[in-house]
Design an enzyme around this catalytic site. Structure first.
Site, mmCIF file in Angstrom:
data_model
loop_
_atom_site.group_PDB
_atom_site.id
_atom_site.type_symbol
_atom_site.label_atom_id
_atom_site.label_comp_id
_atom_site.label_asym_id
_atom_site.label_seq_id
_atom_site.Cartn_x
_atom_site.Cartn_y
_atom_site.Cartn_z
ATOM 1 C CG ASN A 20 -3.482 7.702 35.499
ATOM 2 O OD1 ASN A 20 -3.694 8.583 36.347
ATOM 3 N ND2 ASN A 20 -2.385 8.184 34.512
ATOM 4 C CD GLU A 37 -3.387 8.782 28.320
ATOM 5 O OE1 GLU A 37 -3.200 8.506 26.966
ATOM 6 O OE2 GLU A 37 -2.848 9.728 28.793
ATOM 7 C CG ASP A 87 1.301 19.365 33.260
ATOM 8 O OD1 ASP A 87 0.277 19.256 33.296
ATOM 9 O OD2 ASP A 87 2.407 19.057 32.552
ATOM 10 C CG HIS A 101 -1.670 16.579 31.698
ATOM 11 N ND1 HIS A 101 -0.363 16.793 32.363
ATOM 12 C CD2 HIS A 101 -1.780 14.895 31.739
ATOM 13 C CE1 HIS A 101 0.226 15.558 32.405
ATOM 14 N NE2 HIS A 101 -0.677 14.724 32.236
ATOM 15 C CD GLU A 143 0.144 11.369 33.679
ATOM 16 O OE1 GLU A 143 0.018 11.928 32.840
ATOM 17 O OE2 GLU A 143 -0.201 9.927 33.658
HETATM 18 C C1 XIL Z 1 4.507 12.111 28.722
HETATM 19 C C2 XIL Z 1 5.854 12.007 29.336
HETATM 20 O O1 XIL Z 1 5.906 13.316 29.932
HETATM 21 C C3 XIL Z 1 6.915 12.666 27.876
HETATM 22 O O2 XIL Z 1 8.176 12.442 28.261
HETATM 23 C C4 XIL Z 1 6.440 11.649 26.732
HETATM 24 O O3 XIL Z 1 7.362 11.938 25.775
HETATM 25 C C5 XIL Z 1 5.320 11.390 26.460
HETATM 26 O O4 XIL Z 1 4.546 11.046 27.829
HETATM 27 N N1 XIL Z 1 -0.177 11.048 29.762
HETATM 28 C C6 XIL Z 1 0.495 10.074 30.450
HETATM 29 C C7 XIL Z 1 2.028 10.112 30.534
HETATM 30 O O5 XIL Z 1 -0.199 9.210 31.171
HETATM 31 O O6 XIL Z 1 2.899 9.043 30.699
HETATM 32 C C8 XIL Z 1 2.482 11.057 29.616
HETATM 33 O O7 XIL Z 1 3.916 11.431 29.666
HETATM 34 C C9 XIL Z 1 1.539 12.466 29.432
HETATM 35 C C10 XIL Z 1 0.383 12.149 29.403
#
Ligand code: XIL
Length: 448
Positions: free
Chosen positions: A201, A158, A268, A237, A266
């Protein structure tokens, strides 16, 4: 078989080939009923984020171990977890995730080395020379500890701003070290574990937009100058405000065309039912359409532990039942589908097995015992059949209610037939031998 095939008689060679083909077919047919095995059939991994503090929950680990071939520690490898004080490394929770996954044959994604978030305050307080040293020490500390155990590392996470600017995000690293911190992190990472794939990422880079254009330009520049980068992770996401982009596949492809792998890291998708299932299908189909899309990771096992649990964004509900989105993903991966068929609430088929043992034996009779074991789903009732060979006869039955048709005795539970998944109960019976000590035939376990 050490004899060379060409020296076998023709028919024997043909038989061997046929057997080998059958074995392969049977193996893949059996294997493709989980996300991991179906993805493996497509040459991909299927992973999930894993939280160490849930590994003690039997349903969590059973689902994890059954379905997934890659694990990403959800928080345990982040800077605040692994180096809370300068030079003080704590790997306990991350080790638990890594050891659990690897002991079951799963791979591990490393997440993440350099990120502005979940960053202890001491890092932000350092001046440039110290910060550069601390960043490299951190990368070397983590990658050294897990050397050879991580298939891909999110080296930098990020680093770009949202919106139309295409600019880098403000962070201690960016603000003090400038654009070059990303390149430096990747060069340090390559030396620390040359076998690991090194990924950049990010989120909101899933479609073609200003942010993904900026990442694309960076990767192109890295490739042209020989800066080590192997993969780009797309967090993915999604929800109604940020749906799967129409150009998702094209965007993955344009990164792959730069000569890097792409990974869904990641995933979802908030929602439910068929709409959620359709969105998941699009993501899986996009990955499968891009040769260099090497795997998909969903951001958690069950909705109840999702970081966005209110949006129920995952493939298993809070009771670990398979959601329509699960069935859709499995089908998109070419898997065999839910044995319960479409339209069910999800979950494994209701099955049982019956196992027989002779528990006592005397000259004129014997006692038999049958153990009824529920399969992967809970059972609310069951029956099993016992056939005693003539001239034997059954004189009594306990813990079960018999009914007879000819020489086949069907036994039902005497009271409540409920069994939790994987648990057992028994019934027993006494047989009068009438001169024969042969074993009965036990089988026909049916469950509902
Ligand atoms: C999130 C986790 O899922 C949570 O448990 C934590 O509180 C915050 O981080 N981008 C990412 C992940 O790269 O590491 C993040 O994970 C979600 C967004």
């Amino acid at each position: 078989m050490t004899m060379p095939l060409r020296r076998l008689p023709r028919t024997a060679a043909a038989t061997l080939v046929t057997l080998a083909a059958l074995t392969t077919a049977a193996h893949s047919a059996v294997a493709a009923d989980t996300l991991g095995s179906a993805a493996a059939g497509q040459g991909r991994y299927f992973g999930t984020a894993v939280a160490a503090n849930h590994l003690g929950e039997a349903d969590y680990t059973a689902t994890l171990d059954r379905e997934f071939t890659s694990a990403t520690p959800e928080n345990e490898m982040k800077w605040d977890a692994t180096e809370p004080g300068r030079g003080t490394f704590t790997f306990g929770a991350a080790d638990r995730v890594v050891d659990h996954a690897r002991s079951r044959g799963a791979d591990v994604r490393g997440h993440t080395l350099v990120w502005h978030s979940q960053l202890p305050s001491w890092v932000g307080a350092l001046g440039a020379p110290d910060l550069r040293a601390a960043m490299n020490t951190h990368i070397n500390g983590l990658m050294g500890h897990y050397k050879g155990q991580i298939h891909s590392w999110d080296v930098v996470n990020e680093a770009f701003q949202d919106g139309g600017s295409g600019a880098r995000r403000s962070s201690p690293f960016q603000d003090r070290l400038g654009d070059g911190f990303i390149e430096e992190a990747f060069r340090t990472a390559r030396a620390a574990d040359p076998a690991a794939k090194l990924c950049y990422n990010d989120y909101n880079t899933d479609g073609v937009n200003a942010k993904s254009n900026a990442v694309h330009a960076m990767v192109k520049d890295f490739k042209s100058r020989g800066v080590p980068i192997d993969c780009v992770g797309f967090q993915s996401h999604f929800n109604s405000a940020s749906p799967v982009p129409a150009d998702y596949r094209q965007n993955l492809q344009r990164f792959a065309d730069l000569g890097v792998d792409v990974q869904i890291t990641e995933l979802d998708i908030e929602g439910s039912g068929s709409a959620q299932a359709a969105a998941y299908t699009r993501v899986v189909e996009a990955c499968l359409a891009v040769a260099r899309c090497t795997g998909i990771t969903v951001w958690g096992v069950t909705d109840k532990y999702s970081w966005r649990s209110g949006g129920t964004p995952l493939l298993f509900d809070g009771d670990y039942r398979k959601k329509p989105a699960y069935d859709a993903v499995l089908a998109a991966l070419g898997g065999s589908g839910d044995p319960d068929g479409p339209g069910d609430p999800g979950g494994p088929a209701v099955t049982c097995t019956a196992a027989y043992t002779r528990t006592a034996d005397w000259s004129s009779g014997y006692n038999g015992q049958v153990t009824i074991t529920a399969g992967a789903a809970p059972v609310s009732s069951w029956t099993a059949t016992v056939t005693v060979p003539a001239p034997q006869s059954v004189s009594s039955v306990w813990n079960g209610t018999p009914s007879r048709a000819g020489d086949v005795m069907t036994v039902r539970p005497s009271w409540n037939g409920t069994l939790a998944a994987g648990t057992s109960t028994t019934f027993g019976f006494t047989v009068v031998k009438n001169g024969s000590s042969a074993a009965p035939t036990v089988g026909g376990c049916t469950a509902s």
